[in-house]
Design a protein around this motif. Sequence first.
Motif, PDB file in Angstrom:
ATOM      1  N   HIS A  65       3.018   4.707   8.113  1.00 27.21           N
ATOM      2  CA  HIS A  65       2.228   3.642   7.468  1.00 27.21           C
ATOM      3  C   HIS A  65       1.955   2.504   8.451  1.00 27.21           C
ATOM      4  O   HIS A  65       0.807   2.195   8.723  1.00 27.21           O
ATOM      5  CB  HIS A  65       2.886   3.114   6.194  1.00 27.21           C
ATOM      6  CG  HIS A  65       2.967   4.168   5.143  1.00 27.21           C
ATOM      7  ND1 HIS A  65       1.888   4.540   4.379  1.00 27.21           N
ATOM      8  CD2 HIS A  65       3.980   4.982   4.757  1.00 27.21           C
ATOM      9  CE1 HIS A  65       2.236   5.519   3.565  1.00 27.21           C
ATOM     10  NE2 HIS A  65       3.503   5.813   3.783  1.00 27.21           N
ATOM     11  N   ALA A  66       3.018   1.888   8.932  1.00 24.03           N
ATOM     12  CA  ALA A  66       2.847   0.867   9.974  1.00 24.03           C
ATOM     13  C   ALA A  66       4.155   0.840  10.753  1.00 24.03           C
ATOM     14  O   ALA A  66       5.213   0.719  10.149  1.00 24.03           O
ATOM     15  CB  ALA A  66       2.585  -0.486   9.340  1.00 24.03           C
ATOM     16  N   TYR A 114      -0.081   4.558  -2.030  1.00 20.28           N
ATOM     17  CA  TYR A 114      -0.315   5.785  -1.254  1.00 20.28           C
ATOM     18  C   TYR A 114       0.566   6.913  -1.790  1.00 20.28           C
ATOM     19  O   TYR A 114       0.093   8.010  -2.097  1.00 20.28           O
ATOM     20  CB  TYR A 114       0.011   5.456   0.209  1.00 20.28           C
ATOM     21  CG  TYR A 114      -0.149   6.542   1.242  1.00 20.28           C
ATOM     22  CD1 TYR A 114       0.647   7.688   1.231  1.00 20.28           C
ATOM     23  CD2 TYR A 114      -1.059   6.416   2.287  1.00 20.28           C
ATOM     24  CE1 TYR A 114       0.530   8.664   2.221  1.00 20.28           C
ATOM     25  CE2 TYR A 114      -1.191   7.392   3.277  1.00 20.28           C
ATOM     26  CZ  TYR A 114      -0.387   8.499   3.236  1.00 20.28           C
ATOM     27  OH  TYR A 114      -0.496   9.465   4.212  1.00 20.28           O
ATOM     28  N   GLY A 151       0.789  -1.221   0.000  1.00 25.05           N
ATOM     29  CA  GLY A 151       0.000   0.000   0.000  1.00 25.05           C
ATOM     30  C   GLY A 151       0.827   1.281   0.000  1.00 25.05           C
ATOM     31  O   GLY A 151       0.376   2.302  -0.499  1.00 25.05           O
ATOM     32  N   GLU A 196      -4.396  -4.520  10.851  1.00 26.01           N
ATOM     33  CA  GLU A 196      -4.192  -3.722   9.640  1.00 26.01           C
ATOM     34  C   GLU A 196      -4.014  -2.265  10.066  1.00 26.01           C
ATOM     35  O   GLU A 196      -4.905  -1.686  10.683  1.00 26.01           O
ATOM     36  CB  GLU A 196      -5.424  -3.844   8.726  1.00 26.01           C
ATOM     37  CG  GLU A 196      -5.253  -3.179   7.390  1.00 26.01           C
ATOM     38  CD  GLU A 196      -4.101  -3.779   6.585  1.00 26.01           C
ATOM     39  OE1 GLU A 196      -4.165  -4.958   6.237  1.00 26.01           O
ATOM     40  OE2 GLU A 196      -3.129  -3.026   6.306  1.00 26.01           O
ATOM     41  N   ALA A 197      -2.848  -1.702   9.727  1.00 28.96           N
ATOM     42  CA  ALA A 197      -2.583  -0.327  10.182  1.00 28.96           C
ATOM     43  C   ALA A 197      -3.646   0.627   9.639  1.00 28.96           C
ATOM     44  O   ALA A 197      -4.231   1.406  10.381  1.00 28.96           O
ATOM     45  CB  ALA A 197      -1.204   0.102   9.733  1.00 28.96           C
ATOM     46  N   PHE A 198      -3.890   0.571   8.356  1.00 29.89           N
ATOM     47  CA  PHE A 198      -4.989   1.355   7.790  1.00 29.89           C
ATOM     48  C   PHE A 198      -5.825   0.442   6.892  1.00 29.89           C
ATOM     49  O   PHE A 198      -6.908   0.021   7.256  1.00 29.89           O
ATOM     50  CB  PHE A 198      -4.459   2.573   7.013  1.00 29.89           C
ATOM     51  CG  PHE A 198      -5.573   3.421   6.496  1.00 29.89           C
ATOM     52  CD1 PHE A 198      -6.326   4.212   7.358  1.00 29.89           C
ATOM     53  CD2 PHE A 198      -5.916   3.416   5.153  1.00 29.89           C
ATOM     54  CE1 PHE A 198      -7.397   4.969   6.901  1.00 29.89           C
ATOM     55  CE2 PHE A 198      -6.981   4.181   4.684  1.00 29.89           C
ATOM     56  CZ  PHE A 198      -7.721   4.956   5.563  1.00 29.89           C
ATOM     57  N   GLY A 199      -5.322   0.119   5.688  1.00 29.67           N
ATOM     58  CA  GLY A 199      -6.054  -0.807   4.819  1.00 29.67           C
ATOM     59  C   GLY A 199      -6.659  -0.129   3.603  1.00 29.67           C
ATOM     60  O   GLY A 199      -7.852   0.172   3.579  1.00 29.67           O
ATOM     61  N   LEU A 200      -5.816   0.097   2.594  1.00 31.05           N
ATOM     62  CA  LEU A 200      -6.318   0.769   1.388  1.00 31.05           C
ATOM     63  C   LEU A 200      -7.344  -0.072   0.645  1.00 31.05           C
ATOM     64  O   LEU A 200      -8.271   0.455   0.036  1.00 31.05           O
ATOM     65  CB  LEU A 200      -5.145   1.108   0.452  1.00 31.05           C
ATOM     66  CG  LEU A 200      -4.211   2.200   0.964  1.00 31.05           C
ATOM     67  CD1 LEU A 200      -3.019   2.357   0.032  1.00 31.05           C
ATOM     68  CD2 LEU A 200      -4.945   3.530   1.090  1.00 31.05           C
TER      69      LEU A 200
HETATM   70  C1  LCN Z   1       0.936   0.041   5.233  1.00 30.73           C
HETATM   71  C2  LCN Z   1      -0.064  -0.738   5.758  1.00 30.73           C
HETATM   72  O1  LCN Z   1       0.183  -1.805   6.523  1.00 30.73           O
HETATM   73  C3  LCN Z   1      -1.469  -0.471   5.388  1.00 30.73           C
HETATM   74  O2  LCN Z   1      -2.366  -0.762   6.442  1.00 30.73           O
HETATM   75  C4  LCN Z   1      -1.662   0.944   4.904  1.00 30.73           C
HETATM   76  O3  LCN Z   1      -2.946   1.064   4.323  1.00 30.73           O
HETATM   77  C5  LCN Z   1      -0.593   1.274   3.881  1.00 30.73           C
HETATM   78  O4  LCN Z   1       0.682   1.127   4.451  1.00 30.73           O
HETATM   79  C6  LCN Z   1      -0.718   2.698   3.344  1.00 30.73           C
HETATM   80  O5  LCN Z   1      -0.573   3.633   4.375  1.00 30.73           O
END
Ligand code: LCN
Length: 808
Positions: free
Chosen positions: A432-433, A300, A296, A670-674
């Motif tokens: 990001h993470a 991003y 991701g 999941e840090a964010f999850g695009l």
């Molecule tokens: C890293 C991750 O692990 C995702 O959860 C994020 O969506 C991605 O980077 C973009 O920030």
Amino acid sequence: MSDLIQTVIDSEEKADLRQFIGLLYQQEKRYLLRSDILRVFSEYCSQAEKEDSFFSGSLLGQLIYFTQEFILENESLCLVLRPVIARQEYFRVNREDLRVEPLSIQEYLDLCDQTTGRFRPQDGDVLELDFQPFYDFSPSIRDSKNIGKGVQFLNRFLSSKLFQDPGKWQQRLFQFLRLHRHNGSQLLINERLQTLSQLSAQLKRVIAFVSARRPEEPYANFRFDLQSLGFEPGWGNTAARVRETLEILDALLDSPDHETLEAFISRIPMVFRVVLVSPHGWFGQEGVLGRPDTGGQVVYVLDQARSLEKQLIEDHTLAGLEPNPKVVILTRLIPNNDGTRSNQRLEKVYGTDNVWILRVPLREFNPAVTQNWISRFEIWPYLESFAIDSEKELMAELRGRPDLIVGNYSDGNLVAFLLARRLGVTQCIIAHALEKSKYSYSNLQWEELDDQYHFSLQFTADLIAMNAANFIVTSTYQEIAGTADSVGQYESHRTFTMPDLYHVVSGIDLFNPKFNVVPPGVNENIYFPYTRTEDRTPGDRERLEQLLFSLDDPDQAYGHLDDPGKRPLFSMARLDRIKNLTGLAECFGRSPALQEHCNLILVAGKLRAEDSTDREEIAEINRLYELIDRYRLEGKIRWLGVRLAKVDSGEIYRVIADRQGVFVQPALFEAFGLTILEAMISGLPTFATRFGGPLEIIQDGVNGFLINPNALEETAEKLLEFVGKCEANPSYWQQISERAVHRVYSTYTWKIHTTRLLTLARVYGFWNYGSQENREDLLRYVEMLFYLLFRPRAQKLLERHSQRDSIE
Ligand code: LCN
Ligand code: UDP
């Protein structure tokens, strides 16, 4: 919090407490984290035949709820309590008489070391890192719910300074206005205005002058009139816009408030050239997704770069300047490019005027290593020289210094720090993470893990970057400070030990206004609702339908569907353990009811273990085959092992939506999850993990659903309930689908993101200028860490690399 412990002890639950402690001591571990604690407590509740309400309703249940860690000593146990978000307290309870005493941070850290057997008091103290003194003189947010709203706070703070101490702060603002130049030309005010009072007086005259003109009259018509009055370009492109900007400044000088301050600073043209740093991965526009370390973040950064250019063009046009911003994505050049463009020095980003990927090679310390892709865990020794070489390349490419440097991930953030420090530029970081929270005992067991992960370098780099950054952008609140019952990713860097290396007494101040939650968006040209048929290509749709549901090509797809008409449950991710696609397969496998109503469709990079060199990926591939076998999923599952082209990755969600399917994101964390945003904007009802960013993206039951990836039956039931409702009432699917689309368009767009990011760059640019003397001492401390701690360790790793022919 000691009150709560004491209340339990003084209550009739004292016996429960004793028995629970007894059960804790039967565990093998001496250091128990939250998940262990909850498991043992639940075990206790069922052993003691407690009613369901005891688990969370009893006094002991409440105490357990606030407990993050237990450390078991022979005579006593230590509790780490987190009574509220972003606060931690430490206590010791004597096992015999249940006497409670508070522990200091130092005692707690020593205790942690003891559990690893590395505490040797006779050797003297270990190095203590403490950043708090540097923040003591900074403004600080009081209420934890406002953490992450740094810029709002700073605007209030700065406007109150302008109000209370106008002599000093108006003067700083005046000096700040004089600084701005672009392509050698002065912007905003010229040498005709030598003092603040001259500016103030002249403002009224110029406002009267532009007010007398037609509002839409172009700036070029009266440019020289303004120049002779002391005003240069940058105020606006028409008489109306110039007037508006000048009036905002006038109001700011007269009666400053936070809104006026933000409105004014947001209009100052001070960002023309931006550098986004993302060094380690296969950074490119094609053929890189799904490769190790390139997920991701690449998506991003590319989308952010495009959107930044667009926003800057809009801003510069409105400011009355020739719009020619430049955005450079700085990454490493990989000579052995494995079919990607990663060996090309410069690559233009599609669909932009002036956005470039600039690739700088790592110095050839050892060609067998530096010619190839290097894992993010091994890249550390090459970053300092990479930053030095990149500085030269960037200066040549940009024909001057950038105005903003944004780092990505731990390695990019370290490079951003080095570059920003050398060039004197505003520095932003995006994690990001953060790796530390992904591995439960990563700090305590750093020495055992160092061979593989080099966390001693990574965590030091993270501390350096997060403290040095002018501002930090996160995708969610919980990335900073967690939730009521879980620790945030940045929060986990506040107090920890790396036994024998250092103790972190205070690693980061979460209440500092440098933190800002600015979530990303999705590329709306690629990902859009399935209902927009006019923008879809029928040929692509048919090709992907075939690929997903019927194509018989063992190189691309595994499995054949007995009934392709069933509702598809869809997921797409790399086959990392943490993405947990195998968990989803198991959840599906264990639920015959779900299999009756749905097919499972997975898009997951590879199909064959022999095509992978990654240990985790190989294990996941084998596990997936084993699950298909165990639960006899033949006929009910399709598994695509393809690397999709970008446009296909958009259409694939829409094809699933055409069939009223569902997207499932089952990650363990999941840090964010695009992919969640991508699925939702396509109109797919989405079920995503409740651990991490999705908790903030999805409003459970409203525009999607949250699942617990560890509770397979519960997840299957939730999916079945949804499917049942859709079958009973077909408009239900539609309703959730529409709300999902709305959620993304209203909250997660790149336009919202970049407008905010640029406002941050400007406000923190001013704050940095206005308060520089407060930061220099912090930066010196950070530099010392870099040179005395990070660099020698990186050097050692380099020596190890030089003895090898390659690294994986
Ligand atoms: C890293 C991750 O692990 C995702 O959860 C994020 O969506 C991605 O980077 C973009 O920030
Ligand atoms: N992706 C893709 N093909 C794949 C797997 C993922 O194009 O086989 C894309 C996906 O569309 C998303 C990104 O890679 O844009 C993954 O980002 P996310 O934030 O979900 O997870 P990460 O991989 O960064 O942990």
